[in-house]
Motif scaffolding. Structure first.
Motif, PDB file in Angstrom:
ATOM      1  N   LEU A 128      30.571  47.355  39.348  1.00 48.16           N
ATOM      2  CA  LEU A 128      30.345  45.920  39.340  1.00 48.16           C
ATOM      3  C   LEU A 128      30.575  45.316  40.724  1.00 48.16           C
ATOM      4  O   LEU A 128      29.885  44.369  41.118  1.00 48.16           O
ATOM      5  CB  LEU A 128      31.269  45.265  38.315  1.00 48.16           C
ATOM      6  CG  LEU A 128      31.041  43.789  38.004  1.00 48.16           C
ATOM      7  CD1 LEU A 128      29.612  43.556  37.514  1.00 48.16           C
ATOM      8  CD2 LEU A 128      32.043  43.324  36.946  1.00 48.16           C
ATOM      9  N   ALA A 129      31.520  45.875  41.476  1.00 53.28           N
ATOM     10  CA  ALA A 129      31.828  45.341  42.805  1.00 53.28           C
ATOM     11  C   ALA A 129      30.685  45.554  43.786  1.00 53.28           C
ATOM     12  O   ALA A 129      30.450  44.723  44.669  1.00 53.28           O
ATOM     13  CB  ALA A 129      33.107  45.979  43.341  1.00 53.28           C
ATOM     14  N   SER A 165      23.061  33.624  37.870  1.00 50.08           N
ATOM     15  CA  SER A 165      24.048  33.758  38.942  1.00 50.08           C
ATOM     16  C   SER A 165      25.456  34.055  38.415  1.00 50.08           C
ATOM     17  O   SER A 165      26.349  34.406  39.190  1.00 50.08           O
ATOM     18  CB  SER A 165      24.087  32.478  39.779  1.00 50.08           C
ATOM     19  OG  SER A 165      24.482  31.359  38.985  1.00 50.08           O
ATOM     20  N   ARG A 166      25.665  33.932  37.106  1.00 50.43           N
ATOM     21  CA  ARG A 166      26.973  34.222  36.502  1.00 50.43           C
ATOM     22  C   ARG A 166      27.059  35.639  35.967  1.00 50.43           C
ATOM     23  O   ARG A 166      27.995  35.983  35.231  1.00 50.43           O
ATOM     24  CB  ARG A 166      27.260  33.222  35.376  1.00 50.43           C
ATOM     25  CG  ARG A 166      27.258  31.763  35.808  1.00 50.43           C
ATOM     26  CD  ARG A 166      27.645  30.843  34.656  1.00 50.43           C
ATOM     27  NE  ARG A 166      26.695  30.965  33.537  1.00 50.43           N
ATOM     28  CZ  ARG A 166      25.545  30.317  33.433  1.00 50.43           C
ATOM     29  NH1 ARG A 166      25.179  29.484  34.396  1.00 50.43           N
ATOM     30  NH2 ARG A 166      24.764  30.475  32.381  1.00 50.43           N
ATOM     31  N   THR A 167      26.098  36.473  36.342  1.00 49.68           N
ATOM     32  CA  THR A 167      26.028  37.826  35.789  1.00 49.68           C
ATOM     33  C   THR A 167      27.279  38.637  36.083  1.00 49.68           C
ATOM     34  O   THR A 167      27.795  39.343  35.205  1.00 49.68           O
ATOM     35  CB  THR A 167      24.781  38.550  36.311  1.00 49.68           C
ATOM     36  OG1 THR A 167      23.626  37.990  35.687  1.00 49.68           O
ATOM     37  CG2 THR A 167      24.832  40.043  35.992  1.00 49.68           C
ATOM     38  N   ARG A 168      27.782  38.585  37.316  1.00 52.85           N
ATOM     39  CA  ARG A 168      28.944  39.405  37.653  1.00 52.85           C
ATOM     40  C   ARG A 168      30.147  39.048  36.753  1.00 52.85           C
ATOM     41  O   ARG A 168      30.856  39.932  36.262  1.00 52.85           O
ATOM     42  CB  ARG A 168      29.309  39.245  39.127  1.00 52.85           C
ATOM     43  CG  ARG A 168      30.233  40.340  39.651  1.00 52.85           C
ATOM     44  CD  ARG A 168      30.541  40.141  41.122  1.00 52.85           C
ATOM     45  NE  ARG A 168      29.337  40.120  41.926  1.00 52.85           N
ATOM     46  CZ  ARG A 168      28.737  41.200  42.402  1.00 52.85           C
ATOM     47  NH1 ARG A 168      29.243  42.405  42.133  1.00 52.85           N
ATOM     48  NH2 ARG A 168      27.650  41.110  43.133  1.00 52.85           N
ATOM     49  N   SER A 197      24.175  44.530  43.508  1.00 52.65           N
ATOM     50  CA  SER A 197      23.549  43.270  43.893  1.00 52.65           C
ATOM     51  C   SER A 197      22.424  42.989  42.915  1.00 52.65           C
ATOM     52  O   SER A 197      21.430  43.722  42.879  1.00 52.65           O
ATOM     53  CB  SER A 197      23.001  43.349  45.320  1.00 52.65           C
ATOM     54  OG  SER A 197      22.200  42.214  45.609  1.00 52.65           O
ATOM     55  N   THR A 198      22.566  41.935  42.137  1.00 55.87           N
ATOM     56  CA  THR A 198      21.559  41.656  41.109  1.00 55.87           C
ATOM     57  C   THR A 198      20.246  41.140  41.693  1.00 55.87           C
ATOM     58  O   THR A 198      19.259  41.017  40.966  1.00 55.87           O
ATOM     59  CB  THR A 198      22.103  40.638  40.089  1.00 55.87           C
ATOM     60  OG1 THR A 198      22.526  39.455  40.779  1.00 55.87           O
ATOM     61  CG2 THR A 198      23.276  41.231  39.320  1.00 55.87           C
ATOM     62  N   HIS A 209      18.023  42.877  35.286  1.00 55.62           N
ATOM     63  CA  HIS A 209      17.792  42.075  36.482  1.00 55.62           C
ATOM     64  C   HIS A 209      16.620  42.608  37.311  1.00 55.62           C
ATOM     65  O   HIS A 209      16.055  41.861  38.131  1.00 55.62           O
ATOM     66  CB  HIS A 209      19.061  42.000  37.337  1.00 55.62           C
ATOM     67  CG  HIS A 209      19.927  40.826  36.999  1.00 55.62           C
ATOM     68  ND1 HIS A 209      19.684  39.561  37.479  1.00 55.62           N
ATOM     69  CD2 HIS A 209      21.019  40.723  36.200  1.00 55.62           C
ATOM     70  CE1 HIS A 209      20.591  38.734  37.003  1.00 55.62           C
ATOM     71  NE2 HIS A 209      21.415  39.408  36.225  1.00 55.62           N
ATOM     72  N   GLY A 258      31.566  41.498  33.886  1.00 54.52           N
ATOM     73  CA  GLY A 258      32.987  41.805  33.991  1.00 54.52           C
ATOM     74  C   GLY A 258      33.724  41.565  32.684  1.00 54.52           C
ATOM     75  O   GLY A 258      34.582  42.358  32.277  1.00 54.52           O
ATOM     76  N   CYS A 298      20.441  47.521  41.269  1.00 55.10           N
ATOM     77  CA  CYS A 298      20.610  47.418  39.817  1.00 55.10           C
ATOM     78  C   CYS A 298      20.338  48.755  39.143  1.00 55.10           C
ATOM     79  O   CYS A 298      21.084  49.180  38.243  1.00 55.10           O
ATOM     80  CB  CYS A 298      19.680  46.352  39.247  1.00 55.10           C
ATOM     81  SG  CYS A 298      20.087  44.673  39.744  1.00 55.10           S
ATOM     82  N   ILE A 321      22.676  44.386  33.752  1.00 55.37           N
ATOM     83  CA  ILE A 321      22.400  44.791  35.139  1.00 55.37           C
ATOM     84  C   ILE A 321      20.989  45.358  35.240  1.00 55.37           C
ATOM     85  O   ILE A 321      20.218  44.993  36.138  1.00 55.37           O
ATOM     86  CB  ILE A 321      23.446  45.816  35.611  1.00 55.37           C
ATOM     87  CG1 ILE A 321      24.828  45.161  35.737  1.00 55.37           C
ATOM     88  CG2 ILE A 321      23.029  46.441  36.939  1.00 55.37           C
ATOM     89  CD1 ILE A 321      25.948  46.134  36.020  1.00 55.37           C
TER      90      ILE A 321
END
Length: 313
Positions: A274-275, A229-232, A278-279, A209, A236, A285, A206
């Motif tokens: 995490l929710a 774009s798969r960071t979340r 915004s990366t 970013h 997780g 971040c 995070i």
């Protein structure tokens, strides 16, 4: 650069932080070099140490050792400072080309490299004095982290996974916190160490970013660029692995309800973090990254309360 025309603060330092407000101007460049204006770093280094102390206390059914907690606090602050100074010496050319880091003391001209090197050695000697207060097993075990610390600044030049290397270094205190009590290791602190590595990968992805665009231009590698774009999803998974490994460590140490409640609060905090992050927003971040200080308190409170309840209940 003279004190009168130093930057008002380093770009990512909290506004009105204590170091910038309280220290005389001649000391500020070195305080900034040691990240005293950005304390979240030493909190993140400290938490695995304190968790290790508290987990050992749970296993021993004794109160966490306050002397050990104090020693690890001092050690985390000075060794974080020494490590960051070493990192800044090696990365001075990279930092000069990244918007967030070009205001740091070395690239901005506030501190010369030779002076930074002497400052780093001074901090390292203080750290050595702290380590020597522990038992011989812990002193020897602490040496194992030195090679990892030395390699970390180079990792982002050769691998997409420098956050894993950082995790190996930043989480070492989980082993030391346990060995300071028992002068040995066991499966419980090893699981705690592995969980802390996964936690580090999550929060530092995070954090990375913030520099994703600059890093792409200058060729610095990171899990932020790798996951994109798969960071979340990736973070997780890292956080989920953290919770599972911590649960195993607590079970092996004989932890009770209070430890489980602390872990539950820790997990809920990570899920909320995490929710909302915004990366694509550097401020978001940074806020999510800094919130891990609270996460650390939640887990430590659970472990410490459990140990105290067993000792005095």
């Amino acid at each position: 650069m003279t004190p009168s025309n130093q930057p008002a603060k380093v770009a990512d330092a909290p506004p009105r932080n204590l170091a910038d407000r309280a220290l005389p101007a001649p000391f500020l460049p070195y305080a900034r070099l040691a990240r005293l204006d950005r304390p979240i770093g030493w909190w993140l280094l400290l938490w695995p140490c304190w968790w290790g102390v508290a987990l050992a206390a749970v296993a021993a059914e004794a109160a966490p050792n306050p002397w050990h907690l104090l020693l690890f606090f001092v050690g985390a602050v000075v060794m974080r400072g020494a490590g960051c100074t070493y990192n800044d010496i090696l990365d001075r050319d990279i930092d000069a080309n990244v918007e967030r880091t070009r205001s740091r003391p070395i690239p901005s001209g506030q501190v010369r490299v030779n002076a930074a090197l002497l400052f780093m050695l001074g901090l390292a000697f203080v750290g050595l004095a702290v380590v020597l207060q522990f038992n011989a097993f812990t002193v020897v075990l602490s040496c194992g982290s030195l090679a990892i610390v030395a390699l970390y600044p180079l990792a982002k030049r050769v691998t997409d996974w420098p956050q894993v290397v950082l995790g190996f270094a930043f989480s070492w205190g989980a082993l030391l916190g346990w060995s300071a009590t028992f002068a040995s290791l066991a499966a419980a602190p090893v699981l705690l160490y592995a969980g802390a590595i996964a936690w580090t990968v999550g929060y530092d992805t995070i954090y990375a970013h913030q520099d994703r665009r600059d890093d792409a231009i200058i060729g610095v590698r990171s899990t932020a660029r790798l996951f994109a774009s798969r960071t979340r999803l990736a973070v997780g998974i890292a956080y989920g692995l953290t919770i599972a490994l911590f649960a195993g460590a607590i079970a092996l140490a004989g932890g009770g309800l209070l430890s489980v409640l602390g872990l539950g609060a820790f997990a809920a905090h990570l899920a909320a973090q995490l929710a909302r992050v915004s990366t694509d927003d550097p401020a978001s971040c940074l806020a999510a990254f800094r919130s891990n200080r609270v996460a650390g308190w939640l887990l430590f409170a659970g472990l410490g309360s459990d140990a105290l309840a067993a000792a005095y209940g």
